[in-house]
Design an enzyme around this catalytic site. Structure first.
Site, PDB file in Angstrom:
ATOM      1  N   ASP A 282       0.821  -1.223   0.000  1.00 33.31           N
ATOM      2  CA  ASP A 282       0.000   0.000   0.000  1.00 33.31           C
ATOM      3  C   ASP A 282       0.852   1.270   0.000  1.00 33.31           C
ATOM      4  O   ASP A 282       0.596   2.176  -0.784  1.00 33.31           O
ATOM      5  CB  ASP A 282      -1.007   0.000   1.166  1.00 33.31           C
ATOM      6  CG  ASP A 282      -0.373  -0.156   2.537  1.00 33.31           C
ATOM      7  OD1 ASP A 282       0.815  -0.555   2.616  1.00 33.31           O
ATOM      8  OD2 ASP A 282      -1.058   0.136   3.530  1.00 33.31           O
TER       9      ASP A 282
ATOM     10  N   ASP B 250      -8.354  -0.247   4.876  1.00 33.42           N
ATOM     11  CA  ASP B 250      -9.325  -0.714   5.870  1.00 33.42           C
ATOM     12  C   ASP B 250     -10.665   0.000   5.727  1.00 33.42           C
ATOM     13  O   ASP B 250     -11.730  -0.623   5.763  1.00 33.42           O
ATOM     14  CB  ASP B 250      -8.789  -0.504   7.285  1.00 33.42           C
ATOM     15  CG  ASP B 250      -7.471  -1.208   7.513  1.00 33.42           C
ATOM     16  OD1 ASP B 250      -7.039  -1.954   6.613  1.00 33.42           O
ATOM     17  OD2 ASP B 250      -6.869  -1.008   8.585  1.00 33.42           O
TER      18      ASP B 250
END
Ligand code: ADP
Ligand code: MG
Length: 383
Positions: free
Chosen positions: A34, A169
């Site tokens: 990420d 998330d």
């Protein structure tokens, strides 16, 4: 759910509430990609946080936590942190970000209950944020693009909780779809839901219950190594902005100019990005065997090249792979403790529980916590 509704009725008598939910998540593949502008592939899990909520005529927000058995209140026009009730700060932070976005919020009464294990790597914090945003949306009636909601929730965690999390998330908690994984491009924030074939396979999360003390410093060190690697590749490949831009062929051609450790870190990231895209292709071809093999490869890469595994995680992974019907297993999350995720046939789940628990018990002196899930839906209002 019954406990949530009766807690709401007791605390906030009157009209029935709206109930919203937001799930936790587990990342199937794409680890430490990420912050290198790369790809991740999470699913929303079947555990979630729920708000039973009702609008108020004034600007007050009254919260009752079923899990913590305590309340916290604030005014929308004066949002401050409540150090005595950190759980309420997720709601405060999200309210502040929604207001800063120019949305008009109504006050609300809300009872909150969840079953996502806290600080185990399943992101109960993002679920709190997205559930809070969904609750405000349900009682206030504003329109908000889902990806935008995820970004505002992430910003709440940055600014109110002081935790610099990535976007995965909140994205998956908002945008997950039942029976699908979500491919997220962490550079462009483009995303695509990928159907998971063969409903008889489940995802099994095993929590090592290991302390993650090393994680923060190692994480920062890995980030710095990746940035250094990208800068070195840039000397030969001027278009490289992050490791995401380096292909495995380019890696082979140019990695000799990297210090050995930095080269191994970069090798993980470059190949992990390619594994994510291959894993997506495997799902699209209904080839779960291939998908599981890629999970296994990801773990070996995290273990030997990125060096973020631990003995406990390796024990869990090795035990999982011994179970017939387990197609693949890997650590998930930043590493140094936390959880593994395995792809397991539904008929093998009991054997998996028994075997992995026994092997881990012998190693660690305690059983792992095991959670079985399919890919669930992202946040929404419950009927
Ligand atoms: P995680 O890895 O689960 O995201 P964090 O430390 O980031 O762990 O966030 C956990 C925090 O989120 C908890 O300490 C609590 O403040 C909040 N939280 C999680 N679940 C709930 C819940 N069911 N109700 C209220 N707050 C919760
Ligand atoms: Mg968190």
């Amino acid at each position: 759910m019954q406990a949530l509704l009766s807690a709401f009725r007791e605390r906030f008598p009157g009209e029935a509430p709206i109930v919203v939910r937001a799930p936790g998540r587990v990342n199937l593949i794409g680890e430490h990609t990420d912050y290198n502008d790369g790809y991740v592939l999470p699913i929303a899990i079947e555990r979630d946080i729920r708000f039973a909520c009702r609008s108020r005529a004034d600007r007050r927000v009254r919260l009752w936590s079923v899990n913590f058995n305590t309340d916290s209140e604030f005014e929308l026009d004066q949002i401050e942190l409540d150090p005595a009730n950190p759980w309420s700060n997720y709601v405060r932070g999200v309210a502040a970000m929604l207001l800063r976005e120019g949305l008009s919020l109504r006050g609300m009464d809300a009872a909150i209950e969840g079953n996502i294990p806290v600080a185990s790597g399943l992101s109960s914090s993002a679920a709190m944020e997205i559930a809070a945003a969904t609750a405000f949306q349900a009682v206030s009636g504003f329109r908000l693009d889902p990806a935008r909601m995820a970004l505002l929730a992430q910003r709440a965690e940055h600014e109110f909780m002081g935790v610099r999390v990535g976007i995965m998330d909140q994205f998956i908690s908002r945008l997950g779809q039942q029976g699908h994984a979500l491919l997220i491009d962490c550079r462009t924030l483009e995303y695509r839901a990928i159907p998971i074939p063969e409903a008889e396979y489940l995802f099994v999360v095993a929590d090592s219950r290991q302390s993650r003390e090393l994680a923060a410093s190692a994480y920062n060190e890995r980030r710095a190594q990746c940035e250094a690697a990208a800068r070195l590749f840039q000397k030969e490949l001027p278009d490289v902005r992050a490791l995401r831009d380096v292909t495995s062929a380019e890696f082979r051609r140019h990695s000799a100019r990297l210090p050995l450790t930095v080269a191994r870190r970069a090798r993980h990231v470059v190949h992990e990005d390619e594994r994510v895209l291959e894993a997506v292709a495997a799902l699209e071809n209904a080839d779960l065997k291939r998908f599981g093999a890629l999970m296994n490869d990801s773990h070996e890469s995290l273990r030997f090249d990125y060096e973020v595994s631990s003995e406990a995680l390796d024990v869990l992974v090795a035990a999982a792979r011994q179970v017939e019907g387990c197609l693949g297993s890997r650590l998930t999350g930043a590493g140094f403790g936390g959880c593994t995720v395995s792809l397991v046939h539904q008929d093998a789940v009991d054997a998996f529980r028994r075997h992995v628990s026994a092997v881990y018990q012998a190693f660690a002196g305690k059983e792992p916590y095991i959670y079985v899930t399919r890919a669930s839906a992202g946040a929404g209002v419950l009927a």
